[in-house]
Motif scaffolding. Structure first.
Motif, short mmCIF file in Angstrom:
data_model
loop_
_atom_site.label_atom_id
_atom_site.label_comp_id
_atom_site.label_asym_id
_atom_site.label_seq_id
_atom_site.Cartn_x
_atom_site.Cartn_y
_atom_site.Cartn_z
N SER A 1 35.99 -17.18 54.17
CA SER A 1 35.86 -15.97 53.37
C SER A 1 36.63 -14.81 53.99
O SER A 1 36.91 -14.79 55.21
CB SER A 1 34.38 -15.56 53.24
N THR A 2 36.92 -13.83 53.17
CA THR A 2 37.48 -12.57 53.65
C THR A 2 36.33 -11.61 53.97
O THR A 2 35.20 -11.83 53.51
CB THR A 2 38.39 -11.94 52.58
N PRO A 3 36.61 -10.54 54.71
CA PRO A 3 35.54 -9.56 54.93
C PRO A 3 34.98 -9.01 53.63
O PRO A 3 33.75 -8.85 53.50
CB PRO A 3 36.25 -8.47 55.75
N GLU A 4 35.84 -8.72 52.65
CA GLU A 4 35.37 -8.16 51.38
C GLU A 4 34.49 -9.14 50.62
O GLU A 4 33.51 -8.74 49.98
CB GLU A 4 36.56 -7.74 50.53
N GLU A 5 34.82 -10.44 50.68
CA GLU A 5 33.98 -11.45 50.02
C GLU A 5 32.62 -11.56 50.70
O GLU A 5 31.58 -11.67 50.02
CB GLU A 5 34.68 -12.80 50.05
N THR A 6 32.61 -11.52 52.03
CA THR A 6 31.35 -11.59 52.77
C THR A 6 30.48 -10.38 52.49
O THR A 6 29.27 -10.50 52.26
CB THR A 6 31.64 -11.70 54.28
N ILE A 7 31.09 -9.21 52.50
CA ILE A 7 30.34 -7.98 52.20
C ILE A 7 29.79 -8.02 50.77
O ILE A 7 28.65 -7.63 50.52
CB ILE A 7 31.25 -6.75 52.41
N GLY A 8 30.60 -8.54 49.85
CA GLY A 8 30.15 -8.64 48.46
C GLY A 8 28.96 -9.55 48.31
O GLY A 8 28.02 -9.26 47.54
N LEU A 9 28.97 -10.69 49.01
CA LEU A 9 27.82 -11.60 48.96
C LEU A 9 26.56 -10.92 49.50
O LEU A 9 25.49 -10.98 48.88
CB LEU A 9 28.13 -12.86 49.77
N LEU A 10 26.68 -10.28 50.64
CA LEU A 10 25.52 -9.61 51.24
C LEU A 10 25.02 -8.47 50.37
O LEU A 10 23.81 -8.28 50.22
CB LEU A 10 25.90 -9.09 52.63
N ALA A 11 25.93 -7.72 49.79
CA ALA A 11 25.54 -6.61 48.91
C ALA A 11 24.82 -7.13 47.67
O ALA A 11 23.85 -6.52 47.20
CB ALA A 11 26.78 -5.80 48.51
N HIS A 12 25.26 -8.26 47.16
CA HIS A 12 24.58 -8.86 46.01
C HIS A 12 23.18 -9.33 46.39
O HIS A 12 22.21 -9.12 45.64
CB HIS A 12 25.41 -10.02 45.46
N GLU B 1 33.76 1.38 49.17
CA GLU B 1 33.26 1.32 47.79
C GLU B 1 31.74 1.14 47.76
O GLU B 1 31.06 1.61 46.84
CB GLU B 1 33.91 0.16 47.04
N LEU B 2 31.21 0.47 48.79
CA LEU B 2 29.79 0.13 48.80
C LEU B 2 28.91 1.30 49.25
O LEU B 2 27.77 1.42 48.79
CB LEU B 2 29.57 -1.07 49.72
N ILE B 3 29.41 2.14 50.12
CA ILE B 3 28.59 3.23 50.67
C ILE B 3 27.91 4.06 49.58
O ILE B 3 26.69 4.28 49.64
CB ILE B 3 29.41 4.11 51.63
N PRO B 4 28.64 4.54 48.56
CA PRO B 4 27.95 5.36 47.55
C PRO B 4 26.98 4.58 46.67
O PRO B 4 26.17 5.19 45.95
CB PRO B 4 29.11 5.94 46.72
#
Length: 333
Positions: free
Chosen positions: A289-300, A315-318
């Motif tokens: 995975s890329t960092p953005e994909e990993t962050i997206g999974l965790l955020a979901h 993008e996720l902070i706000p």
């Protein structure tokens, strides 16, 4: 140095009340360097980081290497590399000891723990304990599924406080803290109001082991206070630890941080992740995975975005809000 006045009345509840929420909080991520991080560790790190960054706060990286047999410097190096890969940069701490409250590795902070223990010993409510875990298990059944047992009080002096409890004690022993039959009450950010009885649910707990190693409860309380931590984010398997730590904070005159105990991420079999789950370790994640994909999974998984789509930290902070996180005890992958 303030005098400690132990709280041993059975008539009242001990309430952990954090200081007023601040627009510039201090959070921390405190991994144990016993192996490569897994997805559950990243979940904790990301949400702690987002919580303070969304309010303009500071983030501390503290290395909890109290266990000299299992802690490895190589693992600390990998933890830092993995956090940087995700973009989770810290303001204080790490191997470079950046910041005013170093050192940031618990193995280098013994003098602070010794000072706190001496202050608690002076109350007369600590006592030496020669019981092994096998001794305790022989008389007590595990209290919860994690194997925790409630100490039965075999070594507890007949009368407390006992200012002479440690005089002329031969051999090696652990230091235990006698706890009152009282309720600890606090409000968890995720799980809401909590009430736990120290005596019935925790029992007299260890502050220093017989081999000289410092107990997690004491070290964490001392370090959070010394580093000015105002918010503690961690898994809900440590929910009961909050009661013990709030009691220690009140004994030592320390402020109580806000607590957020996260759902545990579990595999498809419903088992909580561990560092043995290599398929969900950082090594495997970085290969796939890329960092953005990993962050997206965790955020979901945290309920911050509707689907597991790539997203940047900026993008996720706000989008961050504790209100979006479910109080469920676990999240199944």
């Amino acid at each position: 140095m303030p005098t400690i006045h132990p709280i041993f009345s059975s008539s009242d509840t001990i309430t952990g009340v954090p200081a007023s929420d601040t627009s510039s909080p201090i959070g921390r991520f405190a991994p144990s360097p016993t192996g490569r991080m897994h997805l559950g560790n990243l979940f904790t790190a990301l949400l702690s980081w987002l919580s303070v960054r969304s309010r303009g706060g500071r983030w501390v990286l503290r290395i909890e290497d109290l266990d000299p047999q299992r802690s490895k410097r190589e693992a600390t190096i990998l933890i830092e590399e993995d956090l940087r890969w995700l973009g989770l940069y810290w303001d204080e701490g790490g191997l470079e000891n950046r910041g005013p409250h170093g050192p940031y590795s618990q193995s280098e902070r013994h003098n602070l723990y010794e000072e706190a223990l001496d202050r608690i010993k002076a109350t007369g409510f600590c006592y030496p304990c020669s019981c092994s875990r096998a001794d305790i298990l022989a008389t007590q059944a595990p209290h919860q599924s994690d194997g925790r047992v409630i100490y039965g009080g075999h070594c507890r002096p007949a009368h407390l406080p006992d200012p002479n409890a440690f005089q002329a004690q031969p051999g090696r022993y652990a230091v235990r803290l006698n706890v009152p039959d009282r309720e600890i009450e606090f409000c968890d950010i995720i799980s809401g109001r909590q009430r736990m009885n120290l005596s019935k649910e925790c029992g007299d707990f260890i502050l220093r082991r017989a081999d000289g190693a410092w107990a997690y409860q004491l070290a964490v309380v001392v370090d959070d206070a010394a580093m000015g931590v105002t918010e503690v984010v961690r898994g809900n398997d440590l929910l009961l630890s909050a009661a013990q730590q709030i009691y220690l904070q009140q004994l030592l005159g320390y402020p109580t941080p806000r607590y957020a105990h996260l759902p545990l991420i579990c595999n498809s079999s419903g088992q909580r992740l561990s560092k043995r789950d290599h398929s969900l370790s950082m090594e495997a994640i970085r290969e796939k995975s890329t960092p953005e994909e990993t962050i997206g999974l965790l955020a979901h998984l945290a309920g911050l975005i509707p689907e597991a789509a790539p997203i940047s930290l900026s993008e996720l902070i706000p989008l961050f809000s504790w209100d979006k996180l479910s109080p469920q005890p676990s999240i199944i992958l």
